[in-house]
Design a protein around this motif. Structure first.
Motif, PDB file in Angstrom:
ATOM      1  N   SER A  21       0.823  -1.216   0.000  1.00 19.31           N
ATOM      2  CA  SER A  21       0.000   0.000   0.000  1.00 19.31           C
ATOM      3  C   SER A  21       0.853   1.259   0.000  1.00 19.31           C
ATOM      4  O   SER A  21       0.351   2.361  -0.154  1.00 19.31           O
ATOM      5  N   ASN A  22       2.157   1.108   0.170  1.00 18.04           N
ATOM      6  CA  ASN A  22       3.098   2.227   0.240  1.00 18.04           C
ATOM      7  C   ASN A  22       3.863   2.308  -1.069  1.00 18.04           C
ATOM      8  O   ASN A  22       4.589   1.376  -1.433  1.00 18.04           O
ATOM      9  N   ASN A  23       3.730   3.416  -1.781  1.00 22.56           N
ATOM     10  CA  ASN A  23       4.412   3.562  -3.064  1.00 22.56           C
ATOM     11  C   ASN A  23       5.926   3.695  -2.912  1.00 22.56           C
ATOM     12  O   ASN A  23       6.648   3.637  -3.891  1.00 22.56           O
ATOM     13  N   LEU A  24       6.398   3.884  -1.680  1.00 21.70           N
ATOM     14  CA  LEU A  24       7.835   4.010  -1.427  1.00 21.70           C
ATOM     15  C   LEU A  24       8.376   2.825  -0.628  1.00 21.70           C
ATOM     16  O   LEU A  24       9.401   2.941   0.038  1.00 21.70           O
ATOM     17  N   ASP A  25       7.710   1.700  -0.694  1.00 14.05           N
ATOM     18  CA  ASP A  25       8.160   0.501   0.005  1.00 14.05           C
ATOM     19  C   ASP A  25       9.571   0.135  -0.476  1.00 14.05           C
ATOM     20  O   ASP A  25       9.776  -0.140  -1.668  1.00 14.05           O
ATOM     21  N   PRO A  26      10.572   0.139   0.412  1.00 15.55           N
ATOM     22  CA  PRO A  26      11.956  -0.116  -0.038  1.00 15.55           C
ATOM     23  C   PRO A  26      12.181  -1.540  -0.533  1.00 15.55           C
ATOM     24  O   PRO A  26      13.186  -1.811  -1.194  1.00 15.55           O
ATOM     25  N   LEU A  27      11.274  -2.458  -0.236  1.00 11.58           N
ATOM     26  CA  LEU A  27      11.424  -3.836  -0.692  1.00 11.58           C
ATOM     27  C   LEU A  27      10.782  -4.072  -2.054  1.00 11.58           C
ATOM     28  O   LEU A  27      10.991  -5.122  -2.667  1.00 11.58           O
ATOM     29  N   ASN A  28       9.996  -3.108  -2.520  1.00 11.04           N
ATOM     30  CA  ASN A  28       9.346  -3.230  -3.824  1.00 11.04           C
ATOM     31  C   ASN A  28      10.104  -2.338  -4.802  1.00 11.04           C
ATOM     32  O   ASN A  28      10.188  -1.127  -4.619  1.00 11.04           O
ATOM     33  N   TYR A  29      10.649  -2.930  -5.860  1.00  6.79           N
ATOM     34  CA  TYR A  29      11.531  -2.196  -6.751  1.00  6.79           C
ATOM     35  C   TYR A  29      10.807  -1.485  -7.894  1.00  6.79           C
ATOM     36  O   TYR A  29      11.452  -0.875  -8.734  1.00  6.79           O
ATOM     37  N   MET A  30       9.477  -1.556  -7.936  1.00  2.00           N
ATOM     38  CA  MET A  30       8.741  -0.782  -8.932  1.00  2.00           C
ATOM     39  C   MET A  30       8.857   0.709  -8.621  1.00  2.00           C
ATOM     40  O   MET A  30       8.731   1.124  -7.472  1.00  2.00           O
ATOM     41  N   ARG A  31       9.091   1.522  -9.641  1.00  2.00           N
ATOM     42  CA  ARG A  31       9.223   2.965  -9.442  1.00  2.00           C
ATOM     43  C   ARG A  31       7.873   3.626  -9.142  1.00  2.00           C
ATOM     44  O   ARG A  31       7.827   4.688  -8.520  1.00  2.00           O
TER      45      ARG A  31
END
Length: 200
Positions: A21-31
């Protein structure tokens, strides 16, 4: 039989949402994991405004396609980028989403790493489908795509919302698309996306 087993196991193993739900999740590498904003790019005769870090292009053939942003009404975070395909379209429409990467792995991902990747797709009224598939990661364009095929060749794609996922894919230095479709009508909505490095 499969449904019986799934129903029995569901209380023991509740479903987990692979999308953050967080667009800045450091574990998710999608921009742009939630597909928000309206400053993506279009090319090859496609018109409209996709979400940030998303690009839409087309292969050879007649291009009759437009993209637009659509609000979510299901209470989940983010937005949809809608691809509307016209009746005269014969081209393969390619959607690609930006991914954080570098060739050395300093940013956490590099060609040769193994990842799990997922994309949320909603289809409505697709007709004349001859392709509906995925590809591989292309570091030169900073775009993600998936090794694996959702549906290759002609055939119906039922209306619905799907999580298309590939586990254990190796980041490649070739191929160019995340989601591609060749059809002569209907819509494909692209929502949330996730790319996680698979633990060794």
């Amino acid at each position: 039989m499969g449904k019986v087993i799934a129903d029995a196991l569901r209380p023991l193993f509740p479903a987990v949402d692979v999308f953050s739900s967080n667009n800045l999740d450091p574990l998710n590498y999608m921009r742009n994991a939630r597909n928000v904003y309206t400053d993506g790019t279009v090319a090859n005769g496609i018109t409209g405004t996709p979400g940030r870090q998303w690009g839409f292009s087309a292969g050879t053939g007649t291009v009759n396609a437009a993209v637009s942003k659509v609000a979510r009404t299901d209470g989940l975070p983010g937005e949809w980028t809608r691809l509307t395909i016209g009746a005269t379209n014969t081209a393969n429409i390619i959607a690609s989403g930006g991914v954080l990467w570098d060739l050395t792995g300093a940013a956490g991902r590099k060609p040769g790493d193994v990842i799990t990747a997922a994309i949320e797709v909603r289809t409505t009224g697709l007709v004349g489908v001859s392709q509906f598939n995925g590809g591989a990661y292309h570091p030169n364009s900073q775009h993600l795509a998936l090794q694996g095929t959702w549906q290759q060749g002609s055939g119906p794609v039922k209306d619905g919302t799907y999580t298309l996922m590939v586990e254990g894919a190796t980041i490649q230095a070739a191929a160019t698309y995340l989601q591609s479709v060749t059809a002569t009508g209907g819509t494909v909505d692209i929502g949330r996306a996730a790319v996680f490095k698979t633990p060794a």
